[in-house]
Design a protein around this motif. Sequence first.
Motif, PDB file in Angstrom:
ATOM      1  N   SER A   1     -29.751 -12.099  12.554  1.00 49.05           N
ATOM      2  CA  SER A   1     -29.915 -13.188  11.585  1.00 49.05           C
ATOM      3  C   SER A   1     -30.698 -12.717  10.374  1.00 49.05           C
ATOM      4  CB  SER A   1     -30.606 -14.396  12.228  1.00 49.05           C
ATOM      5  OG  SER A   1     -31.984 -14.130  12.372  1.00 49.05           O
ATOM      6  N   LYS A   2     -31.578 -11.710  10.565  1.00 49.18           N
ATOM      7  CA  LYS A   2     -32.372 -11.222   9.437  1.00 49.18           C
ATOM      8  C   LYS A   2     -31.518 -10.432   8.454  1.00 49.18           C
ATOM      9  CE  LYS A   2     -36.772 -10.734  11.799  1.00 49.18           C
ATOM     10  NZ  LYS A   2     -37.515  -9.631  12.407  1.00 49.18           N
ATOM     11  N   ARG A   3     -30.350 -10.030   8.885  1.00 51.77           N
ATOM     12  CA  ARG A   3     -29.467  -9.309   7.960  1.00 51.77           C
ATOM     13  C   ARG A   3     -28.615 -10.258   7.131  1.00 51.77           C
ATOM     14  NH1 ARG A   3     -27.286  -3.930  10.750  1.00 51.77           N
ATOM     15  NH2 ARG A   3     -29.308  -3.014  11.122  1.00 51.77           N
ATOM     16  N   ASN A   4     -28.741 -11.521   7.429  1.00 55.26           N
ATOM     17  CA  ASN A   4     -27.992 -12.500   6.657  1.00 55.26           C
ATOM     18  C   ASN A   4     -28.635 -12.719   5.305  1.00 55.26           C
ATOM     19  OD1 ASN A   4     -25.792 -13.281   8.035  1.00 55.26           O
ATOM     20  ND2 ASN A   4     -26.807 -14.936   9.136  1.00 55.26           N
ATOM     21  N   PHE A   5     -27.835 -13.099   4.378  1.00 52.81           N
ATOM     22  CA  PHE A   5     -28.336 -13.445   3.065  1.00 52.81           C
ATOM     23  C   PHE A   5     -28.144 -14.947   2.901  1.00 52.81           C
ATOM     24  CE2 PHE A   5     -29.178 -13.422  -1.259  1.00 52.81           C
ATOM     25  CZ  PHE A   5     -29.741 -12.200  -1.582  1.00 52.81           C
ATOM     26  N   GLY A   6     -29.164 -15.668   2.525  1.00 60.73           N
ATOM     27  CA  GLY A   6     -28.978 -17.110   2.377  1.00 60.73           C
ATOM     28  C   GLY A   6     -30.016 -17.701   1.447  1.00 60.73           C
ATOM     29  N   VAL A   7     -29.812 -18.961   1.076  1.00 59.28           N
ATOM     30  CA  VAL A   7     -30.768 -19.627   0.174  1.00 59.28           C
ATOM     31  C   VAL A   7     -32.149 -19.735   0.788  1.00 59.28           C
ATOM     32  CG1 VAL A   7     -29.510 -21.012  -1.499  1.00 59.28           C
ATOM     33  CG2 VAL A   7     -29.550 -21.732   0.865  1.00 59.28           C
ATOM     34  N   ASP A   8     -32.241 -19.710   2.124  1.00 56.69           N
ATOM     35  CA  ASP A   8     -33.563 -19.801   2.737  1.00 56.69           C
ATOM     36  C   ASP A   8     -34.324 -18.486   2.635  1.00 56.69           C
ATOM     37  OD1 ASP A   8     -33.185 -22.401   3.306  1.00 56.69           O
ATOM     38  OD2 ASP A   8     -33.041 -22.181   5.481  1.00 56.69           O
ATOM     39  N   SER A   9     -33.614 -17.398   2.327  1.00 61.44           N
ATOM     40  CA  SER A   9     -34.319 -16.119   2.251  1.00 61.44           C
ATOM     41  C   SER A   9     -34.353 -15.535   0.844  1.00 61.44           C
ATOM     42  CB  SER A   9     -33.694 -15.111   3.229  1.00 61.44           C
ATOM     43  OG  SER A   9     -32.332 -14.908   2.919  1.00 61.44           O
ATOM     44  N   HIS A  10     -33.358 -15.814   0.028  1.00 61.56           N
ATOM     45  CA  HIS A  10     -33.270 -15.137  -1.271  1.00 61.56           C
ATOM     46  C   HIS A  10     -32.689 -16.052  -2.350  1.00 61.56           C
ATOM     47  CE1 HIS A  10     -33.154 -11.746   1.630  1.00 61.56           C
ATOM     48  NE2 HIS A  10     -33.800 -11.087   0.693  1.00 61.56           N
ATOM     49  N   PHE A  11     -32.924 -15.656  -3.594  1.00 58.13           N
ATOM     50  CA  PHE A  11     -32.330 -16.312  -4.766  1.00 58.13           C
ATOM     51  C   PHE A  11     -30.820 -16.068  -4.755  1.00 58.13           C
ATOM     52  CE2 PHE A  11     -31.631 -15.998  -9.561  1.00 58.13           C
ATOM     53  CZ  PHE A  11     -31.628 -17.364  -9.748  1.00 58.13           C
ATOM     54  N   TYR A  12     -30.053 -17.096  -5.131  1.00 63.05           N
ATOM     55  CA  TYR A  12     -28.604 -17.061  -4.853  1.00 63.05           C
ATOM     56  C   TYR A  12     -27.832 -17.710  -6.017  1.00 63.05           C
ATOM     57  CZ  TYR A  12     -25.129 -16.875  -0.963  1.00 63.05           C
ATOM     58  OH  TYR A  12     -24.103 -16.583  -0.120  1.00 63.05           O
ATOM     59  N   PRO A  13     -27.800 -17.044  -7.188  1.00 61.88           N
ATOM     60  CA  PRO A  13     -27.284 -17.729  -8.396  1.00 61.88           C
ATOM     61  C   PRO A  13     -25.767 -17.693  -8.544  1.00 61.88           C
ATOM     62  CG  PRO A  13     -28.007 -15.531  -8.973  1.00 61.88           C
ATOM     63  CD  PRO A  13     -28.196 -15.656  -7.490  1.00 61.88           C
ATOM     64  N   LEU A  14     -25.057 -18.073  -7.503  1.00 58.69           N
ATOM     65  CA  LEU A  14     -23.607 -17.929  -7.464  1.00 58.69           C
ATOM     66  C   LEU A  14     -22.930 -19.035  -8.282  1.00 58.69           C
ATOM     67  CD1 LEU A  14     -21.812 -15.907  -5.909  1.00 58.69           C
ATOM     68  CD2 LEU A  14     -21.701 -17.550  -4.077  1.00 58.69           C
ATOM     69  N   GLY A  15     -22.489 -18.670  -9.497  1.00 60.15           N
ATOM     70  CA  GLY A  15     -21.907 -19.656 -10.399  1.00 60.15           C
ATOM     71  C   GLY A  15     -20.729 -20.382  -9.777  1.00 60.15           C
ATOM     72  N   SER A  16     -20.604 -21.669 -10.123  1.00 58.03           N
ATOM     73  CA  SER A  16     -19.537 -22.540  -9.653  1.00 58.03           C
ATOM     74  C   SER A  16     -19.751 -22.972  -8.203  1.00 58.03           C
ATOM     75  CB  SER A  16     -18.154 -21.896  -9.804  1.00 58.03           C
ATOM     76  OG  SER A  16     -17.163 -22.902  -9.752  1.00 58.03           O
ATOM     77  N   CYS A  17     -20.293 -22.104  -7.373  1.00 59.15           N
ATOM     78  CA  CYS A  17     -20.458 -22.443  -5.950  1.00 59.15           C
ATOM     79  C   CYS A  17     -21.711 -23.277  -5.692  1.00 59.15           C
ATOM     80  CB  CYS A  17     -20.507 -21.191  -5.109  1.00 59.15           C
ATOM     81  SG  CYS A  17     -18.987 -20.257  -5.235  1.00 59.15           S
ATOM     82  N   THR A  18     -22.642 -23.294  -6.639  1.00 60.79           N
ATOM     83  CA  THR A  18     -23.850 -24.106  -6.518  1.00 60.79           C
ATOM     84  C   THR A  18     -24.533 -23.946  -5.165  1.00 60.79           C
ATOM     85  OG1 THR A  18     -22.689 -25.722  -7.885  1.00 60.79           O
ATOM     86  CG2 THR A  18     -24.833 -26.371  -7.074  1.00 60.79           C
ATOM     87  N   MET A  19     -25.140 -22.775  -4.968  1.00 62.80           N
ATOM     88  CA  MET A  19     -25.844 -22.533  -3.710  1.00 62.80           C
ATOM     89  C   MET A  19     -27.298 -22.925  -3.896  1.00 62.80           C
ATOM     90  SD  MET A  19     -23.521 -21.412  -1.824  1.00 62.80           S
ATOM     91  CE  MET A  19     -23.703 -20.188  -0.570  1.00 62.80           C
TER      92      MET A  19
END
Length: 483
Positions: A56-74
Amino acid sequence: MELIFERSRPGRPGAAVAHNDVQMDVEVDPRYLRSSDADLPCVSEPEVVRHFTNLSKRNFGVDSHFYPLGSCTMKYNPKFTERIASDEHFAAIHPLQPQLPKGPMLVQGCLEVIVNLQEALCEIAGMDAFTTHPMAGAHGELTGIMMIAAYHRHKDRPKKTVIIPDSGHGTNPATAAIAGYDVVTVPSDRDGCMDFEKFKAALSDETAAVMLTCPNTLGVFEPRIREIADLTHEAGGLMYYDGANLNAILGKARPGDLGFDVVHINLHKTFATPHGGGGPGAGPVGVRKHLEPFLPISRIRKRQDGTFALDYDQPLSIGYVSPFYGNFAVLLKAYAYIRLMGREGLTAVAENAVLNAAYLRARLREHYDEACASDTLHEFVLSASRQAGRRVHAIDIAKGLIDHGMHPPTVYFPLNVKEAMMIEPTETETRETLDAFAEAMIALAKLAEEDPETFHDLPRTTPVGRLDEVRAARQMDVCAPSL
Ligand SMILES: *Cc1c(COP(=O)(O)O)cnc(C)c1O
């Protein structure tokens, strides 16, 4: 990292289970009995826990990192909404909960949540009725365009085409094509908006609908939206609003007031709910009065005695688009979010989303080319064309960002911008996070000037380095030793 099967040692128990001394006299049809043991890994409980925690620590997510994915609104998902959705009174309910003879359905609370959410969405989007059945934005689009097709058929005037600007999301033309329409693509003008003259030339009495995202994928609010809607209606067509960018105008403008007849809202983008990897999502669809009879079944009705019931008696309905009530947990989170924010809170969402994007755009504009000169709202598109002259492409900048501990923006979309990098910071980020992102992007622009060659084997800090993405997709091997 070792696979859990590689850690297995025969006979090593994973958990302590008490000896079963209950006499079981259940008859099981021998056809359903196993003939051999299940091929499960034999690992101790701490090993199982560590294995999955480390994964799970290898996952990337809004709870762990900044996530400026345009259009997808994360955007960050408030834990409050998760708490509501995991309340066992909601989470443990079964969609086939029995109905008492002559009594109301036993899922009254859930039905009430859905009806309240539908009312809130009508108010937010300026629509007359909503269905919450569709399970994603794309699913909402198909539902909406099928209703538009049913409407034209009902008026005995079936039509042939759907007009979509070239900045539209790929799901738009896919939806129109699946619904049986020919897609007419209108190019964007220099401001990133649908070219008005070319739109007028494309419009005809065969136009079933115009599908627009507003603000569009460049983040630009279509300035001639009322004229476009009026002309379309005069030609007998309907206006479809792709609501993926609704977070930009929440509380400020309503698609219904702008002249749209049908709208889908990506609840998982605008109203909480983390998403990615295909789900979970919800794409409720709102319609104006004239399209209400075509909504999917079932509709939820409030009866005179205050209870809720399902209504299947909708002769003009397009029918079922999903089982039961849609993606209920996502609906519930969105409802909790709307109630948590209230009218002022939702308006502040739009204001801060736009402010954050404008701030980042101002900080980055001298380091990268811009896709358009006009003012943008909650997202903006940069181009790596300048860097591409030194053989550093949008994909290289994206990979470089990963080494800075940030998720890349959406790249190579929209298709009408070369080397596109589409950035949507969302309203939930702090000034410090935005600055850190700007610094990382500026550092990468400098690196592209000074040492363009280094880009080609980035990222270096991740468990898996630069992949050959085409081969990774075509010849997937998740057991490759480098993992
Ligand atoms: C995300 C998105 C869609 C599709 O929505 P899904 O929920 O991913 O199916 C459609 N249009 C736009 C503009 C989007 O950003």
